[in-house]
Motif scaffolding. Structure first.
Motif, PDB file in Angstrom:
ATOM      1  N   SER A  74       0.821  -1.217   0.000  1.00 37.95           N
ATOM      2  CA  SER A  74       0.000   0.000   0.000  1.00 37.95           C
ATOM      3  C   SER A  74       0.854   1.266   0.000  1.00 37.95           C
ATOM      4  O   SER A  74       0.449   2.291  -0.546  1.00 37.95           O
ATOM      5  N   GLN A  75       2.041   1.214   0.593  1.00 36.22           N
ATOM      6  CA  GLN A  75       2.906   2.387   0.611  1.00 36.22           C
ATOM      7  C   GLN A  75       3.392   2.722  -0.792  1.00 36.22           C
ATOM      8  O   GLN A  75       3.478   3.898  -1.167  1.00 36.22           O
ATOM      9  N   GLN A  76       3.675   1.700  -1.589  1.00 39.16           N
ATOM     10  CA  GLN A  76       4.101   1.937  -2.962  1.00 39.16           C
ATOM     11  C   GLN A  76       2.976   2.571  -3.767  1.00 39.16           C
ATOM     12  O   GLN A  76       3.206   3.493  -4.553  1.00 39.16           O
ATOM     13  N   VAL A  77       1.753   2.071  -3.583  1.00 35.03           N
ATOM     14  CA  VAL A  77       0.599   2.667  -4.267  1.00 35.03           C
ATOM     15  C   VAL A  77       0.436   4.120  -3.849  1.00 35.03           C
ATOM     16  O   VAL A  77       0.183   4.998  -4.680  1.00 35.03           O
ATOM     17  N   ALA A  78       0.588   4.406  -2.556  1.00 35.11           N
ATOM     18  CA  ALA A  78       0.473   5.780  -2.062  1.00 35.11           C
ATOM     19  C   ALA A  78       1.521   6.683  -2.696  1.00 35.11           C
ATOM     20  O   ALA A  78       1.232   7.827  -3.065  1.00 35.11           O
ATOM     21  N   ASP A  79       2.730   6.170  -2.841  1.00 35.61           N
ATOM     22  CA  ASP A  79       3.807   6.962  -3.465  1.00 35.61           C
ATOM     23  C   ASP A  79       3.487   7.251  -4.930  1.00 35.61           C
ATOM     24  O   ASP A  79       3.686   8.364  -5.414  1.00 35.61           O
ATOM     25  N   TRP A  80       3.013   6.231  -5.651  1.00 34.02           N
ATOM     26  CA  TRP A  80       2.661   6.422  -7.054  1.00 34.02           C
ATOM     27  C   TRP A  80       1.586   7.491  -7.218  1.00 34.02           C
ATOM     28  O   TRP A  80       1.717   8.400  -8.037  1.00 34.02           O
ATOM     29  N   THR A  81       0.507   7.316  -6.469  1.00 35.98           N
ATOM     30  CA  THR A  81      -0.631   8.219  -6.649  1.00 35.98           C
ATOM     31  C   THR A  81      -0.291   9.645  -6.211  1.00 35.98           C
ATOM     32  O   THR A  81      -0.750  10.610  -6.827  1.00 35.98           O
ATOM     33  N   TYR A 101      -9.290   8.691  -3.697  1.00 34.36           N
ATOM     34  CA  TYR A 101      -8.795   8.232  -2.403  1.00 34.36           C
ATOM     35  C   TYR A 101      -9.902   7.584  -1.571  1.00 34.36           C
ATOM     36  O   TYR A 101      -9.632   6.689  -0.757  1.00 34.36           O
ATOM     37  N   THR A 102     -11.145   8.006  -1.779  1.00 28.30           N
ATOM     38  CA  THR A 102     -12.266   7.353  -1.088  1.00 28.30           C
ATOM     39  C   THR A 102     -12.360   5.892  -1.518  1.00 28.30           C
ATOM     40  O   THR A 102     -12.521   4.986  -0.689  1.00 28.30           O
ATOM     41  N   ARG A 103     -12.225   5.653  -2.822  1.00 26.09           N
ATOM     42  CA  ARG A 103     -12.304   4.272  -3.296  1.00 26.09           C
ATOM     43  C   ARG A 103     -11.047   3.491  -2.925  1.00 26.09           C
ATOM     44  O   ARG A 103     -11.120   2.302  -2.609  1.00 26.09           O
ATOM     45  N   LEU A 104      -9.894   4.138  -2.966  1.00 26.44           N
ATOM     46  CA  LEU A 104      -8.644   3.455  -2.642  1.00 26.44           C
ATOM     47  C   LEU A 104      -8.679   2.881  -1.227  1.00 26.44           C
ATOM     48  O   LEU A 104      -8.111   1.819  -0.964  1.00 26.44           O
ATOM     49  N   GLN A 105      -9.355   3.580  -0.312  1.00 25.87           N
ATOM     50  CA  GLN A 105      -9.427   3.125   1.069  1.00 25.87           C
ATOM     51  C   GLN A 105     -10.316   1.903   1.251  1.00 25.87           C
ATOM     52  O   GLN A 105     -10.218   1.209   2.263  1.00 25.87           O
ATOM     53  N   SER A 106     -11.169   1.630   0.261  1.00 25.66           N
ATOM     54  CA  SER A 106     -12.150   0.551   0.428  1.00 25.66           C
ATOM     55  C   SER A 106     -11.849  -0.692  -0.395  1.00 25.66           C
ATOM     56  O   SER A 106     -12.588  -1.672  -0.317  1.00 25.66           O
ATOM     57  N   VAL A 107     -10.771  -0.673  -1.224  1.00 27.53           N
ATOM     58  CA  VAL A 107     -10.460  -1.834  -2.056  1.00 27.53           C
ATOM     59  C   VAL A 107      -8.996  -2.200  -1.912  1.00 27.53           C
ATOM     60  O   VAL A 107      -8.179  -1.395  -1.466  1.00 27.53           O
ATOM     61  N   GLN A 108      -8.680  -3.422  -2.325  1.00 23.90           N
ATOM     62  CA  GLN A 108      -7.304  -3.874  -2.483  1.00 23.90           C
ATOM     63  C   GLN A 108      -7.057  -3.932  -3.984  1.00 23.90           C
ATOM     64  O   GLN A 108      -7.479  -4.872  -4.645  1.00 23.90           O
ATOM     65  N   PRO A 109      -6.403  -2.916  -4.574  1.00 23.51           N
ATOM     66  CA  PRO A 109      -6.325  -2.814  -6.022  1.00 23.51           C
ATOM     67  C   PRO A 109      -5.650  -3.993  -6.704  1.00 23.51           C
ATOM     68  O   PRO A 109      -5.941  -4.288  -7.857  1.00 23.51           O
ATOM     69  N   THR A 111      -6.058  -7.123  -5.983  1.00 25.79           N
ATOM     70  CA  THR A 111      -6.858  -8.350  -5.986  1.00 25.79           C
ATOM     71  C   THR A 111      -8.346  -8.132  -6.228  1.00 25.79           C
ATOM     72  O   THR A 111      -9.009  -8.991  -6.789  1.00 25.79           O
ATOM     73  N   ASP A 112      -8.891  -7.001  -5.818  1.00 23.86           N
ATOM     74  CA  ASP A 112     -10.344  -6.862  -5.771  1.00 23.86           C
ATOM     75  C   ASP A 112     -10.980  -6.254  -7.019  1.00 23.86           C
ATOM     76  O   ASP A 112     -12.097  -6.583  -7.361  1.00 23.86           O
ATOM     77  N   SER A 113     -10.300  -5.332  -7.649  1.00 27.15           N
ATOM     78  CA  SER A 113     -10.941  -4.558  -8.706  1.00 27.15           C
ATOM     79  C   SER A 113      -9.994  -4.377  -9.877  1.00 27.15           C
ATOM     80  O   SER A 113      -9.065  -3.583  -9.819  1.00 27.15           O
ATOM     81  N   MET A 114     -10.251  -5.114 -10.940  1.00 31.47           N
ATOM     82  CA  MET A 114      -9.337  -5.099 -12.078  1.00 31.47           C
ATOM     83  C   MET A 114      -9.318  -3.747 -12.786  1.00 31.47           C
ATOM     84  O   MET A 114      -8.266  -3.282 -13.214  1.00 31.47           O
ATOM     85  N   ASP A 115     -10.496  -3.104 -12.921  1.00 32.55           N
ATOM     86  CA  ASP A 115     -10.510  -1.817 -13.623  1.00 32.55           C
ATOM     87  C   ASP A 115      -9.828  -0.740 -12.783  1.00 32.55           C
ATOM     88  O   ASP A 115      -9.119   0.127 -13.319  1.00 32.55           O
ATOM     89  N   PHE A 116      -9.983  -0.796 -11.460  1.00 28.80           N
ATOM     90  CA  PHE A 116      -9.307   0.153 -10.591  1.00 28.80           C
ATOM     91  C   PHE A 116      -7.793  -0.110 -10.583  1.00 28.80           C
ATOM     92  O   PHE A 116      -6.985   0.813 -10.528  1.00 28.80           O
ATOM     93  N   SER A 117      -7.409  -1.377 -10.663  1.00 28.67           N
ATOM     94  CA  SER A 117      -6.000  -1.730 -10.781  1.00 28.67           C
ATOM     95  C   SER A 117      -5.411  -1.164 -12.066  1.00 28.67           C
ATOM     96  O   SER A 117      -4.290  -0.647 -12.077  1.00 28.67           O
ATOM     97  N   ALA A 118      -6.177  -1.267 -13.153  1.00 28.69           N
ATOM     98  CA  ALA A 118      -5.714  -0.721 -14.428  1.00 28.69           C
ATOM     99  C   ALA A 118      -5.481   0.778 -14.316  1.00 28.69           C
ATOM    100  O   ALA A 118      -4.497   1.312 -14.851  1.00 28.69           O
ATOM    101  N   LEU A 119      -6.373   1.471 -13.598  1.00 26.96           N
ATOM    102  CA  LEU A 119      -6.225   2.917 -13.427  1.00 26.96           C
ATOM    103  C   LEU A 119      -4.968   3.247 -12.629  1.00 26.96           C
ATOM    104  O   LEU A 119      -4.197   4.141 -12.999  1.00 26.96           O
ATOM    105  N   ILE A 120      -4.737   2.524 -11.531  1.00 25.79           N
ATOM    106  CA  ILE A 120      -3.555   2.787 -10.707  1.00 25.79           C
ATOM    107  C   ILE A 120      -2.271   2.534 -11.495  1.00 25.79           C
ATOM    108  O   ILE A 120      -1.324   3.331 -11.459  1.00 25.79           O
ATOM    109  N   LEU A 121      -2.242   1.438 -12.249  1.00 25.08           N
ATOM    110  CA  LEU A 121      -1.063   1.132 -13.049  1.00 25.08           C
ATOM    111  C   LEU A 121      -0.858   2.186 -14.145  1.00 25.08           C
ATOM    112  O   LEU A 121       0.282   2.564 -14.444  1.00 25.08           O
TER     113      LEU A 121
END
Length: 247
Positions: A74-81, A101-109, A111-121
């Motif tokens: 999660s720290q790496q994701v926080a640094d990226w965003t 950030y509201t959604r980031l707090q409620s999912v594990q990007p 494993t849980d949400s492929m489209d949200f993972s795509a956005l973070i990447l």
């Protein structure tokens, strides 16, 4: 050969050419007047899906593994965003920082949400920098992973605001690094994905009905503006290249 340097430069490895590993630029790249860079073992490993693992029953599990390898903790994701909102977001405000950030707090990007993972990447990808005017091996691997993930979700019938945002950021990356015709093709696909989602719906009432709240409607409208700007930028670029004309 200095410690930590791979056997060939990035360009020779990619094109499977013999490289003499000369520093700071190999003989072949110097002769061809091409950028030359040497990725080191300190860089994260290239993570590109193995085509043999991308059969229909296993494709999502395979991509989850690839995403997990890139996303990390999660720290790496926080640094990226944080880097994204500190840089790209200032001139391309197509994401709502609050909503994200509201959604980031409620999912594990990873494993849980492929489209949200795509956005973070894609947010990480668009912040990537070239080295000596060439993409590094990890950046190319991340680019291929995001493109594969977007294509897979599209084939699976997934189309969401996060998906459209991820598509747009990938196009901006392609445009910024001169990746043609990929940027041209992506820009057209963005328009169609956004239209399918209803981002360009005429009235506010229709948009609220589609997206559920005026805050998300405002975000969707900014995404649509970004898509149009990117599409026009790509068309202008392509129309100026000899032998490549957009219609």
């Amino acid at each position: 050969m200095p410690s930590g340097i791979m056997q060939s430069c990035s360009r020779c490895r990619m094109q499977k050419r013999k490289c003499d590993r000369r520093l700071p630029i190999c003989t072949l790249c110097e002769r061809l007047k091409r950028p030359c860079s040497y990725p080191t073992f300190d860089e994260p490993p290239a993570v590109v899906p193995d085509p043999r693992e991308l059969s229909c029953p296993t494709i999502r599990d395979t991509l989850h593994k690839q995403i997990s390898a890139f996303v990390g903790n999660s720290q790496q994701v926080a640094d990226w965003t944080a880097e994204y909102f500190r840089t790209i977001h200032l001139w391309l405000p197509v994401l709502s920082q609050t909503n994200f950030y509201t959604r980031l707090q409620s999912v594990q990007p990873e494993t849980d949400s492929m489209d949200f993972s795509a956005l973070i990447l894609a947010m990480n990808l668009v912040c990537s920098k070239s080295v000596n005017a060439a993409l590094t091996t990890p950046t190319r691997a991340l680019y291929l992973l995001v493109k594969t993930l977007v294509s897979t979700l599209e084939a699976d019938g997934v189309n969401s605001l996060e998906m459209v945002q991820a598509r747009l950021l990938v196009t901006v990356f392609e445009l910024g690094h001169g990746l043609y015709p990929a940027a041209y093709i992506s820009a057209g696909a963005n328009v169609r994905a956004a239209v399918d989602l209803g981002v360009n719906a005429g009235s506010d009432e229709q948009l609220v009905e589609t997206f559920g709240s005026r805050e998300i409607v405002e975000e969707a409208q900014k995404v649509w503006s970004g898509i149009i700007i990117a599409d026009r930028s790509v068309r202008l670029r392509c129309s100026s290249v000899s032998g490549f004309r957009s219609t």
